[in-house]
Write a protein that holds these residues in place. Structure first.
Motif, PDB file in Angstrom:
ATOM      1  N   SER A 127      49.850  46.629  29.292  1.00 30.83           N
ATOM      2  CA  SER A 127      48.945  46.304  30.396  1.00 30.83           C
ATOM      3  C   SER A 127      49.496  46.696  31.768  1.00 30.83           C
ATOM      4  O   SER A 127      48.753  46.787  32.732  1.00 30.83           O
ATOM      5  CB  SER A 127      48.599  44.818  30.373  1.00 30.83           C
ATOM      6  N   ALA A 128      50.810  46.951  31.852  1.00 35.05           N
ATOM      7  CA  ALA A 128      51.371  47.335  33.146  1.00 35.05           C
ATOM      8  C   ALA A 128      51.747  48.814  33.160  1.00 35.05           C
ATOM      9  O   ALA A 128      52.460  49.279  34.035  1.00 35.05           O
ATOM     10  CB  ALA A 128      52.590  46.484  33.468  1.00 35.05           C
ATOM     11  N   GLU A 129      51.241  49.539  32.154  1.00 35.72           N
ATOM     12  CA  GLU A 129      51.635  50.936  32.043  1.00 35.72           C
ATOM     13  C   GLU A 129      51.198  51.756  33.253  1.00 35.72           C
ATOM     14  O   GLU A 129      51.863  52.703  33.646  1.00 35.72           O
ATOM     15  CB  GLU A 129      51.039  51.537  30.779  1.00 35.72           C
ATOM     16  N   PHE A 130      50.074  51.349  33.839  1.00 31.32           N
ATOM     17  CA  PHE A 130      49.546  52.117  34.969  1.00 31.32           C
ATOM     18  C   PHE A 130      50.411  51.993  36.228  1.00 31.32           C
ATOM     19  O   PHE A 130      50.280  52.762  37.165  1.00 31.32           O
ATOM     20  CB  PHE A 130      48.111  51.671  35.275  1.00 31.32           C
ATOM     21  N   VAL A 131      51.334  51.040  36.254  1.00 29.18           N
ATOM     22  CA  VAL A 131      52.108  50.803  37.473  1.00 29.18           C
ATOM     23  C   VAL A 131      53.144  51.907  37.669  1.00 29.18           C
ATOM     24  O   VAL A 131      54.069  52.046  36.876  1.00 29.18           O
ATOM     25  CB  VAL A 131      52.808  49.434  37.417  1.00 29.18           C
ATOM     26  N   LYS A 132      52.953  52.694  38.720  1.00 31.74           N
ATOM     27  CA  LYS A 132      53.903  53.776  39.000  1.00 31.74           C
ATOM     28  C   LYS A 132      54.539  53.589  40.370  1.00 31.74           C
ATOM     29  O   LYS A 132      55.503  54.252  40.715  1.00 31.74           O
ATOM     30  CB  LYS A 132      53.185  55.140  38.974  1.00 31.74           C
ATOM     31  N   ASP A 171      47.726  45.267  42.368  1.00 32.39           N
ATOM     32  CA  ASP A 171      46.483  45.483  41.630  1.00 32.39           C
ATOM     33  C   ASP A 171      46.033  44.203  40.926  1.00 32.39           C
ATOM     34  O   ASP A 171      46.822  43.570  40.232  1.00 32.39           O
ATOM     35  CB  ASP A 171      46.726  46.593  40.584  1.00 32.39           C
ATOM     36  N   PRO A 172      44.759  43.819  41.083  1.00 28.79           N
ATOM     37  CA  PRO A 172      44.288  42.557  40.474  1.00 28.79           C
ATOM     38  C   PRO A 172      44.399  42.538  38.950  1.00 28.79           C
ATOM     39  O   PRO A 172      44.377  41.465  38.348  1.00 28.79           O
ATOM     40  CB  PRO A 172      42.817  42.470  40.914  1.00 28.79           C
ATOM     41  N   ARG A 173      44.550  43.716  38.320  1.00 29.45           N
ATOM     42  CA  ARG A 173      44.726  43.734  36.869  1.00 29.45           C
ATOM     43  C   ARG A 173      46.008  43.011  36.444  1.00 29.45           C
ATOM     44  O   ARG A 173      46.168  42.623  35.309  1.00 29.45           O
ATOM     45  CB  ARG A 173      44.791  45.190  36.364  1.00 29.45           C
ATOM     46  N   LEU A 174      46.949  42.859  37.397  1.00 28.69           N
ATOM     47  CA  LEU A 174      48.226  42.236  37.047  1.00 28.69           C
ATOM     48  C   LEU A 174      48.223  40.726  37.288  1.00 28.69           C
ATOM     49  O   LEU A 174      49.283  40.100  37.298  1.00 28.69           O
ATOM     50  CB  LEU A 174      49.364  42.880  37.844  1.00 28.69           C
ATOM     51  N   LYS A 175      47.060  40.167  37.494  1.00 27.73           N
ATOM     52  CA  LYS A 175      47.004  38.727  37.769  1.00 27.73           C
ATOM     53  C   LYS A 175      47.670  37.947  36.628  1.00 27.73           C
ATOM     54  O   LYS A 175      47.334  38.105  35.466  1.00 27.73           O
ATOM     55  CB  LYS A 175      45.559  38.276  37.932  1.00 27.73           C
ATOM     56  N   GLY A 176      48.671  37.144  36.993  1.00 27.39           N
ATOM     57  CA  GLY A 176      49.391  36.360  35.990  1.00 27.39           C
ATOM     58  C   GLY A 176      50.406  37.169  35.194  1.00 27.39           C
ATOM     59  O   GLY A 176      51.066  36.648  34.304  1.00 27.39           O
ATOM     60  N   LYS A 177      50.535  38.457  35.506  1.00 24.90           N
ATOM     61  CA  LYS A 177      51.445  39.295  34.725  1.00 24.90           C
ATOM     62  C   LYS A 177      52.621  39.823  35.537  1.00 24.90           C
ATOM     63  O   LYS A 177      53.453  40.566  35.024  1.00 24.90           O
ATOM     64  CB  LYS A 177      50.669  40.491  34.152  1.00 24.90           C
ATOM     65  N   LEU A 178      52.685  39.443  36.799  1.00 25.72           N
ATOM     66  CA  LEU A 178      53.699  39.984  37.696  1.00 25.72           C
ATOM     67  C   LEU A 178      54.812  38.969  37.942  1.00 25.72           C
ATOM     68  O   LEU A 178      54.544  37.786  38.152  1.00 25.72           O
ATOM     69  CB  LEU A 178      53.037  40.365  39.027  1.00 25.72           C
ATOM     70  N   ALA A 179      56.047  39.445  37.912  1.00 29.50           N
ATOM     71  CA  ALA A 179      57.186  38.563  38.200  1.00 29.50           C
ATOM     72  C   ALA A 179      57.934  39.061  39.432  1.00 29.50           C
ATOM     73  O   ALA A 179      58.446  40.180  39.432  1.00 29.50           O
ATOM     74  CB  ALA A 179      58.127  38.510  37.002  1.00 29.50           C
ATOM     75  N   ILE A 180      57.991  38.225  40.475  1.00 28.68           N
ATOM     76  CA  ILE A 180      58.796  38.562  41.656  1.00 28.68           C
ATOM     77  C   ILE A 180      59.612  37.337  42.059  1.00 28.68           C
ATOM     78  O   ILE A 180      59.331  36.226  41.619  1.00 28.68           O
ATOM     79  CB  ILE A 180      57.921  39.004  42.862  1.00 28.68           C
TER      80      ILE A 180
END
Lengths: 332, 538
Positions: free
Chosen positions: A133-138, A145-154
């Motif tokens: 699901s995060a493959e598009f992140v370059k 990107d809202p597609r990463l809601k709940g999937k991002l760690a910072i």
């Protein structure tokens, strides 16, 4: 009771005397584990004793600033160029000669050599290899990107490396874009940020998050412990018009009020030598600042990828502006 | 130094104008101590005085509303939690005789050996998905999220666990001294035990509860460890961040000033409620004795105390032991480590002795005078508690460097800062005993021809001994755990256990943070043992 008190008083006086014994004093904001082997090697080679006074870079800089000429410190080591530049602005350091540090590229030291970068680290992406699901992140900007809601760690926004990273993005892509980016990430993490980089890596490895923003060495540290962890490093912003990877350096400075300038210069000379560089950077899998000294083998080679062209002193000069931006967005 | 002496003179003059007689030795010593304790406050005034009006407005509108709300709601929650745990535990332990009572006392006091940053660190790790509590939670409530600790309730939990023992100690002290006749009188007049508790015991306990809660809340206001680990924005954390990431001492001082005002308001309120009633028992009434507990009561008591002990001590202890074992196996416990232990014990003993001695004149002066001036002294000497550790350290450092640079860098400065920080703790502990020293006792001694020295040695000191010991122990324990001021003021290369824990925890070296935390616990044990022995001797 009374005799006990007397004993303690005598003992403390003794400690006082002991603390005043002559040696090179280093205020070190670097992790003990990484600086101790280097110091031991220096003492072995030169016979000069080194007393490490460890703490957080910022509080040690505060201390140095307040102590003024009463400081016992001869040298100051920080993990963050922002702090070093701040110290230069506060006129706490003594510039060293070009000759001493000519092996270190000019972008990795202060304009007047009042501080010298020793090792560099890269802000990179860590991705879970099983999770597409995060493959598009370059680019780091894709993290908003809202597609990463709940999937991002910072990390939380008090982290030095995080702040330095934001400074680089702000300098390269402009304030507005960075503000939008922060707001997007804020939305994606929904208040749940991590207090340690290592926890980001382990959350991604366990599939609890798809992608994280970390310093490169945390990924290798995790892989050393768990060689089969399903994670990989990805260098962001490598396209033609992209800004490149954000770097930050750890570095050293001689304090203005040192009484051991010669010995302090020898210490810097040692740390910037090929041997010292290799020792200093490799223990933490960082990039040695000196050109021609290789980093640990598993790390992407310096020079093989694009690095954001932001000079390290900017990390200090723009730090307050960065903090203002982070606070304005209200990053957790 | 010139300023300092002249302010001593001014204060002395005002002291003389208020009191018609010459200032007593006690008053003079109290003044001296208070002046030292006020150094960080002077620093705050001086630095915040350099803020422009515009900067004040900026602070006021951007930061203050949120900080006020966070800090106040946290204080209220922690006060309630500590009171519930502390009073209930103290009540059962003093009023019921049940198997393992002495162990129970220990279990209620031992959490004092664990600093808030260690609590926060351990709970963060235990509540991870692969942590002990996280796994337990998922086993019990699968498919639900593990409770989050990075919020006000998490911080409350940590601060209650770390602080309720203060309420316990003081309430237990008061309960074991309280006299039976009043309770009996109430019972004879037909009051139920519950009514006796609410209408006789609780009002009588008010000074002790108030003192306990005051201690807890002051700890909350100045806590740096838990709020910084859990990143909960209180005044202290915000002040620290202003200082450390922006080098903005003036904004930090401005926020500190607001914090001081907040704490002062709180202390005035606390004093007000505490002073409204004082109780003097007569000398002959008999001391309370504990009733034998029924089996059902024993089960209930142990369930409740066991629950508290598990979360406040046993679980963290087990965690420390398990990681220390790992460190031991990896041979990480070397002579350097024992050096940190020695450093910690030295500075704590020195600071505790200094603080107890310094607190005595202030406590005695207030107990005797009960004037506006002595009250003012108390407030001023409390500055160390309401100002965040980093600000105290900054203030002391700036002062020492400006006035007597020769002593800078040694243990003296560190001990001085600890004294300033923990003076209120010591005064509080001694004062609750000083209140027992009823005027009639001293008058009796005087009328029997005792001079001031004899009075001090044979009357005052024996009565105060317990309070001084308690004060010494409380300061010792707090210094042993002290982090932010030690970080700034320790002599070069002088690492204490908290400093090491902080360094290792930030490097996530659990194997190294755990044995140091364990040593804090172990290092405090003999002192606690002494405290407990003192109490049971009575």
């Amino acid at each position: 009771m009374k005799s006990r008190i007397t004993l303690f008083v005598l003992f403390s006086l003794f400690i006082n005397l002991y603390a005043q014994a002559e040696s090179l004093v280093v205020y070190s904001g670097r992790k003990d584990k990484f600086i101790k082997p280097v110091v031991a090697e220096f003492t072995k080679e030169t016979g000069i004793k080194v007393l490490l006074h460890s703490g957080s870079s910022t509080s040690l800089l505060n201390k140095l600033n307040l102590e003024g000429s009463n400081s016992t410190a001869d040298l100051f080591i920080s993990n963050d160029a922002g702090n070093l530049e701040k110290g230069k602005e506060m006129k706490l350091f003594l510039p060293v000669s070009d000759d001493l540090v000519k092996g270190i590229p000019q972008t990795l030291r202060a304009s007047d050599n009042s501080w010298i970068g020793l090792s560099a680290r890269a802000r990179v992406l860590v991705k879970n290899t099983d999770d597409k699901s995060a493959e598009f992140v370059k680019s780091v900007f894709d993290l908003a990107d809202p597609r990463l809601k709940g999937k991002l760690a910072i990390t939380h926004s008090g982290n030095e490396s995080y702040i330095a990273g934001v400074t680089v993005y702000m300098e390269s892509a402009g304030k507005e874009k960075t503000r939008e980016w922060l707001a997007g990430m804020k939305n994606n993490v929904n208040g749940k940020v991590f207090n340690k980089h290592s926890k980001i890596v382990s959350a991604v490895a366990k599939g609890k998050r798809s992608v994280g923003l970390v310093n490169h060495y945390y990924i290798y540290r995790h892989l050393q412990k768990y060689p089969d962890a399903p994670i990989k490093i990805e260098l962001p912003d490598q396209g033609k018009n992209d800004i490149g990877v954000a770097w930050n350096v750890a570095g050293i400075a001689i304090t203005k009020h040192t009484k051991n300038k010669k010995a302090a210069e020898r210490f810097i000379g040692f740390l910037t030598s090929e041997k010292g560089q290799s020792l200093f950077a490799k223990v933490n899998r960082e990039y040695p600042a000196r050109e021609g000294v290789a980093a640990a083998a598993e790390v992407p080679k310096a020079g093989s990828y694009k690095v954001a062209p932001v000079a390290m002193p900017v990390l200090g000069q723009q730090r307050n502006a960065t903090l203002d931006l982070i606070e304005a967005v209200g990053m957790p | 130094m010139g300023n300092m002496t002249s302010s001593i003179h001014t204060s002395l003059i005002s002291l003389e104008t208020i009191k018609t007689r010459a200032p007593s030795l006690r008053g003079f010593l109290a003044l001296l101590v208070v002046l030292i304790a006020a150094i960080p406050l002077l620093f705050v005034f001086f630095s915040s005085g350099q803020l422009s009006l515009q900067q004040w407005v900026g602070l006021w509108s951007n930061r203050l509303p949120e900080l006020l709300w966070n800090t106040l709601s946290l204080s209220v929650l922690v006060a309630i939690g500590s009171m519930v745990l502390g009073v209930s535990a103290a009540w059962w332990i003093t009023r019921r005789d049940f198997p393992g009572r002495r162990i129970a006392v220990w279990l209620m006091v031992l959490p004092l050996t664990i600093p808030t940053y260690v609590f926060a660190h351990i709970y963060t790790i235990m509540l991870d998905e692969d942590g002990w509590l996280g796994q337990l939670w998922l086993a019990l409530f699968p498919a639900t999220a593990i409770p989050e600790i990075f919020n006000i309730f998490g911080v409350t939990l940590i601060l209650v666990l770390a602080g309720f023992s203060y309420v316990f100690l003081l309430v237990r002290d008061a309960l074991s001294r309280s006299q039976q006749d009043i309770e009996e009188a109430a019972r004879i007049h037909g009051a139920t035990p519950w009514q006796v508790f609410w209408r006789v015991n609780l009002p009588m306990l008010r000074p002790a509860i108030a003192a306990g809660i005051a201690l807890v809340v002051l700890h909350v206001l100045s806590d740096f460890g838990a709020v910084s680990m859990l990143r909960f924005q209180t005044f202290t954390l915000s002040i620290y961040l202003q200082m450390s990431s922006r080098f903005d001492y003036q904004a930090a001082a401005g926020l500190s000033l607001v914090l001081v005002l907040l704490s002062l308001t709180f202390m005035v309120l606390e004093r007000f409620f505490r002073n409204r009633q004082r109780y003097y028992g007569s000398g002959q009434s008999k001391k309370i004795t504990a009733q034998k507990a029924t089996p059902l009561e024993t089960v209930i008591i142990w369930f409740w105390l066991g629950l508290i002990a598990t979360f406040a001590f046993l679980l963290p202890l087990a965690w420390m032991l398990s990681w220390s074992w790992q460190a031991w196996q990896q041979n990480l416990i070397d002579s350097e480590f024992w050096g940190y232990v020695g450093n910690s014990l030295t500075v704590s003993a020195l600071a505790a002795s200094l603080t107890v001695i310094a607190a005595l004149p202030v406590a005695l002066y207030h107990a005797r005078e009960r004037s506006k001036m002595s009250q003012g002294f108390l407030y001023l000497s409390s500055m160390g508690f309401v100002l965040p550790g980093p600000v105290i350290a900054l203030g002391i450092l700036s002062f020492v460097i400006a006035t007597m640079p020769a002593i800078y860098g040694g243990m003296t400065v560190l001990a001085l800062a600890m004294m300033v920080r923990f003076l209120p703790l010591s005064i509080q502990a001694q004062e609750s005993v000083v209140q027992q020293l009823t005027p009639s006792i001293e008058q009796a001694a005087r009328s029997l021809g005792a001079n001031w020295y004899e009075n001090l040695r044979r009357v005052i000191f024996p009565i105060l001994k317990g309070g001084m010991a308690t004060a010494w122990i409380l300061v010792f324990i707090d210094t042993l755990k002290e982090l932010p001021a030690t970080l700034l003021l320790r002599p070069t290369g002088f690492d204490t256990l908290p400093v090491r824990i902080w360094i290792e925890a930030s490097e996530e070296m659990l194997e190294l943070a755990a044995p140091a935390s364990l040593m804090l616990v172990v290092g405090t044990l003999p002192v606690l043992w002494f405290l407990m022995r003192e109490k049971s001797d009575k």
